[in-house]
Design a protein around this motif. Sequence first.
Motif, short mmCIF file in Angstrom:
data_model
loop_
_atom_site.label_atom_id
_atom_site.label_comp_id
_atom_site.label_asym_id
_atom_site.label_seq_id
_atom_site.Cartn_x
_atom_site.Cartn_y
_atom_site.Cartn_z
N SER A 184 10.21 4.15 3.97
CA SER A 184 8.97 4.57 4.01
C SER A 184 8.44 5.07 2.70
CB SER A 184 8.48 5.49 5.30
OG SER A 184 9.19 6.61 5.35
N ALA A 185 9.16 6.10 2.25
CA ALA A 185 8.64 6.96 1.12
C ALA A 185 8.82 5.68 -0.07
CB ALA A 185 9.88 7.89 0.43
N GLU A 186 9.75 5.12 -0.43
CA GLU A 186 9.68 3.85 -1.28
C GLU A 186 8.70 3.04 -1.26
OE1 GLU A 186 13.29 1.96 -2.13
OE2 GLU A 186 14.58 3.41 -1.66
N LEU A 187 8.01 2.79 -0.10
CA LEU A 187 7.16 1.95 0.56
C LEU A 187 5.83 2.33 0.13
CD1 LEU A 187 6.10 -0.96 1.47
CD2 LEU A 187 6.00 -0.08 3.62
N ALA A 188 5.41 3.64 0.45
CA ALA A 188 4.44 4.34 0.06
C ALA A 188 4.22 4.43 -1.55
CB ALA A 188 4.68 5.82 0.51
N ILE A 189 5.25 4.82 -2.15
CA ILE A 189 5.20 4.81 -3.67
C ILE A 189 4.73 3.63 -4.29
CG2 ILE A 189 6.29 5.23 -5.82
CD1 ILE A 189 8.00 7.26 -4.34
N ALA A 190 5.39 2.25 -3.82
CA ALA A 190 5.19 0.74 -4.15
C ALA A 190 3.64 0.69 -3.92
CB ALA A 190 5.74 -0.05 -3.47
N ILE A 191 3.00 0.86 -2.69
CA ILE A 191 1.85 0.72 -2.60
C ILE A 191 0.74 1.42 -3.32
CG2 ILE A 191 -0.09 1.01 -0.54
CD1 ILE A 191 2.15 0.38 1.35
N ALA A 192 1.14 2.64 -3.62
CA ALA A 192 0.35 3.64 -4.29
C ALA A 192 0.29 3.09 -5.85
CB ALA A 192 0.72 5.30 -4.20
N ASN A 193 1.58 2.40 -6.31
CA ASN A 193 1.30 1.78 -7.66
C ASN A 193 0.82 0.27 -7.73
OD1 ASN A 193 2.45 3.99 -8.77
ND2 ASN A 193 4.38 3.78 -8.20
N GLY A 194 0.47 -0.16 -6.57
CA GLY A 194 -0.06 -1.43 -6.56
C GLY A 194 0.91 -2.56 -6.29
N ALA A 195 2.33 -2.30 -5.98
CA ALA A 195 3.28 -3.36 -5.92
C ALA A 195 3.32 -3.69 -4.44
CB ALA A 195 4.57 -2.86 -6.21
#
Length: 195
Positions: free
Chosen positions: A180-191
Amino acid sequence: MADRPDLAASAALAERVRRPVTFCYLDILGDVVRVTDAPYSMKIVGSGDEDMDGFTFEAVDTRVVSVGPVKAKDGGTDTVTLQLSGLIGVDGELMNQIGNKANWQGRDARLWKAMLHPDDLTQIGALWSFYTGYMSVPKIVGDQSSQTISLELESYLAFFGQSSGRTYLDQQMYDSGDLSAELAIAIANGAAQPN
Protein backbone atom coordinates in the motif's frame (compact mmCIF):
# COMPACT_ATOMS: atom_id res chain seq x y z
CA MET A 1 -21.85 21.33 34.74
CA ALA A 2 -21.32 24.81 33.39
CA ASP A 3 -18.13 26.01 31.72
CA ARG A 4 -18.42 29.45 33.32
CA PRO A 5 -19.51 30.87 36.67
CA ASP A 6 -23.26 31.05 37.34
CA LEU A 7 -24.89 34.35 38.41
CA ALA A 8 -24.13 33.88 42.12
CA ALA A 9 -20.47 32.98 41.50
CA SER A 10 -20.13 35.85 39.00
CA ALA A 11 -21.43 38.29 41.60
CA ALA A 12 -18.93 36.90 44.13
CA LEU A 13 -16.12 37.33 41.59
CA ALA A 14 -17.05 41.01 41.25
CA GLU A 15 -16.74 41.63 45.01
CA ARG A 16 -13.71 43.41 46.43
CA VAL A 17 -12.92 40.45 48.72
CA ARG A 18 -13.25 37.08 47.04
CA ARG A 19 -12.27 33.51 47.77
CA PRO A 20 -11.99 31.35 44.61
CA VAL A 21 -10.96 27.72 45.09
CA THR A 22 -9.75 25.12 42.61
CA PHE A 23 -10.65 21.44 42.30
CA CYS A 24 -8.27 19.10 40.50
CA TYR A 25 -8.85 15.63 39.05
CA LEU A 26 -5.92 13.56 37.76
CA ASP A 27 -6.77 10.19 36.20
CA ILE A 28 -3.64 8.39 37.37
CA LEU A 29 -4.07 4.68 36.60
CA GLY A 30 -4.92 2.75 39.74
CA ASP A 31 -5.21 5.82 41.98
CA VAL A 32 -7.28 8.75 40.74
CA VAL A 33 -6.28 11.98 42.51
CA ARG A 34 -9.03 14.41 43.59
CA VAL A 35 -7.79 17.43 45.54
CA THR A 36 -8.84 21.00 46.29
CA ASP A 37 -7.15 24.10 47.64
CA ALA A 38 -10.32 24.89 49.61
CA PRO A 39 -9.68 25.13 53.38
CA TYR A 40 -11.59 21.88 53.95
CA SER A 41 -12.25 18.66 52.03
CA MET A 42 -15.47 18.75 50.02
CA LYS A 43 -17.76 15.93 48.88
CA ILE A 44 -19.42 17.00 45.64
CA VAL A 45 -23.07 16.14 44.95
CA GLY A 46 -25.47 17.34 42.29
CA SER A 47 -22.92 18.82 39.87
CA GLY A 48 -23.99 16.54 37.03
CA ASP A 49 -20.35 15.67 36.33
CA GLU A 50 -19.40 11.99 36.68
CA ASP A 51 -15.81 12.86 37.63
CA MET A 52 -17.09 14.90 40.60
CA ASP A 53 -20.42 13.62 41.90
CA GLY A 54 -20.17 11.35 44.92
CA PHE A 55 -16.43 11.92 45.34
CA THR A 56 -14.55 13.79 48.04
CA PHE A 57 -11.90 16.26 46.95
CA GLU A 58 -9.25 16.28 49.68
CA ALA A 59 -8.01 19.61 50.96
CA VAL A 60 -4.29 20.07 50.36
CA ASP A 61 -1.76 22.58 51.60
CA THR A 62 -1.30 25.15 48.82
CA ARG A 63 2.36 25.51 49.81
CA VAL A 64 3.05 22.04 48.36
CA VAL A 65 0.36 21.82 45.65
CA SER A 66 -0.42 24.59 43.21
CA VAL A 67 -1.96 25.15 39.77
CA GLY A 68 -0.29 27.50 37.32
CA PRO A 69 -2.27 30.01 35.26
CA VAL A 70 -4.58 28.86 32.49
CA LYS A 71 -4.06 31.11 29.46
CA ALA A 72 -6.39 30.75 26.45
CA LYS A 73 -5.05 31.28 22.93
CA ASP A 74 -5.83 30.22 19.36
CA GLY A 75 -5.57 26.44 19.09
CA GLY A 76 -6.26 25.81 22.79
CA THR A 77 -4.62 26.91 25.99
CA ASP A 78 -0.97 27.23 26.89
CA THR A 79 0.56 24.38 28.86
CA VAL A 80 -0.69 24.39 32.46
CA THR A 81 1.77 23.34 35.16
CA LEU A 82 0.80 21.65 38.42
CA GLN A 83 3.23 21.55 41.33
CA LEU A 84 2.68 18.47 43.53
CA SER A 85 4.47 17.44 46.68
CA GLY A 86 7.04 14.78 45.87
CA LEU A 87 8.83 14.10 49.15
CA ILE A 88 10.38 10.66 49.43
CA GLY A 89 8.71 8.72 52.22
CA VAL A 90 5.73 11.08 52.52
CA ASP A 91 4.62 10.90 48.88
CA GLY A 92 6.22 7.56 48.00
CA GLU A 93 3.08 6.05 46.45
CA LEU A 94 2.59 9.03 44.12
CA MET A 95 6.31 9.00 43.25
CA ASN A 96 6.07 5.30 42.29
CA GLN A 97 3.02 5.97 40.10
CA ILE A 98 4.69 8.92 38.37
CA GLY A 99 7.72 6.70 37.68
CA ASN A 100 5.67 4.62 35.22
CA LYS A 101 4.61 6.70 32.17
CA ALA A 102 1.72 4.33 31.39
CA ASN A 103 0.07 5.42 34.65
CA TRP A 104 -0.34 9.07 33.67
CA GLN A 105 0.84 10.06 30.19
CA GLY A 106 -2.07 11.02 27.93
CA ARG A 107 -4.65 10.45 30.69
CA ASP A 108 -7.29 13.00 31.69
CA ALA A 109 -6.69 16.02 33.89
CA ARG A 110 -9.53 18.37 34.81
CA LEU A 111 -9.82 21.59 36.80
CA TRP A 112 -12.90 23.29 38.23
CA LYS A 113 -13.45 26.50 40.19
CA ALA A 114 -15.90 27.54 42.88
CA MET A 115 -16.42 30.62 44.99
CA LEU A 116 -16.48 30.56 48.78
CA HIS A 117 -17.92 33.27 51.00
CA PRO A 118 -14.87 35.12 52.41
CA ASP A 119 -16.29 35.19 55.97
CA ASP A 120 -17.81 31.77 56.65
CA LEU A 121 -16.21 29.88 53.70
CA THR A 122 -19.54 28.45 52.49
CA GLN A 123 -19.88 27.80 48.76
CA ILE A 124 -21.47 30.54 46.64
CA GLY A 125 -23.18 29.34 43.46
CA ALA A 126 -22.24 26.26 41.45
CA LEU A 127 -18.84 24.88 40.50
CA TRP A 128 -17.73 25.44 36.91
CA SER A 129 -15.26 23.65 34.68
CA PHE A 130 -12.35 25.78 33.47
CA TYR A 131 -9.78 23.35 32.11
CA THR A 132 -9.79 19.86 30.58
CA GLY A 133 -6.74 18.24 29.05
CA TYR A 134 -4.16 15.47 29.27
CA MET A 135 -1.24 14.87 31.59
CA SER A 136 2.00 15.26 29.69
CA VAL A 137 5.47 15.45 31.22
CA PRO A 138 6.24 15.23 34.95
CA LYS A 139 9.60 16.38 36.23
CA ILE A 140 11.05 15.87 39.70
CA VAL A 141 12.42 19.18 40.98
CA GLY A 142 14.51 19.76 44.11
CA ASP A 143 16.18 17.45 46.60
CA GLN A 144 15.08 15.14 49.44
CA SER A 145 14.20 18.04 51.75
CA SER A 146 12.06 20.10 49.33
CA GLN A 147 11.23 17.94 46.35
CA THR A 148 8.21 18.62 44.11
CA ILE A 149 6.68 17.03 41.03
CA SER A 150 6.11 19.49 38.22
CA LEU A 151 3.37 18.02 36.00
CA GLU A 152 2.52 19.62 32.66
CA LEU A 153 -1.02 19.48 31.28
CA GLU A 154 -1.82 19.94 27.60
CA SER A 155 -5.24 20.95 26.32
CA TYR A 156 -7.09 18.56 24.03
CA LEU A 157 -6.53 20.88 21.06
CA ALA A 158 -2.81 21.22 21.73
CA PHE A 159 -2.47 17.49 22.34
CA PHE A 160 -4.14 16.54 19.04
CA GLY A 161 -2.49 19.40 17.15
CA GLN A 162 0.99 17.97 17.68
CA SER A 163 2.46 15.99 14.83
CA SER A 164 2.77 12.35 15.84
CA GLY A 165 5.58 11.59 13.39
CA ARG A 166 3.82 8.31 12.62
CA THR A 167 3.51 7.07 9.06
CA TYR A 168 2.01 4.11 7.26
CA LEU A 169 4.85 4.11 4.72
CA ASP A 170 6.71 1.48 6.75
CA GLN A 171 3.76 -0.96 6.79
CA GLN A 172 5.73 -3.44 4.69
CA MET A 173 8.07 -3.96 7.69
CA TYR A 174 5.13 -5.56 9.52
CA ASP A 175 3.43 -7.26 6.57
CA SER A 176 5.83 -8.20 3.78
CA GLY A 177 2.98 -8.54 1.27
CA ASP A 178 1.56 -5.08 1.95
CA LEU A 179 2.38 -2.82 -1.01
CA SER A 180 0.00 0.00 0.00
CA ALA A 181 2.84 2.46 0.70
CA GLU A 182 4.39 1.88 -2.74
CA LEU A 183 0.96 2.24 -4.35
CA ALA A 184 0.25 5.49 -2.48
CA ILE A 185 3.60 6.95 -3.59
CA ALA A 186 2.98 5.80 -7.18
CA ILE A 187 -0.46 7.42 -7.22
CA ALA A 188 0.94 10.63 -5.74
CA ASN A 189 3.59 10.70 -8.48
CA GLY A 190 1.05 10.06 -11.24
CA ALA A 191 2.11 6.51 -11.99
CA ALA A 192 -0.56 3.85 -12.51
CA GLN A 193 1.24 1.14 -10.52
CA PRO A 194 4.15 0.84 -8.11
CA ASN A 195 7.54 -0.06 -9.57
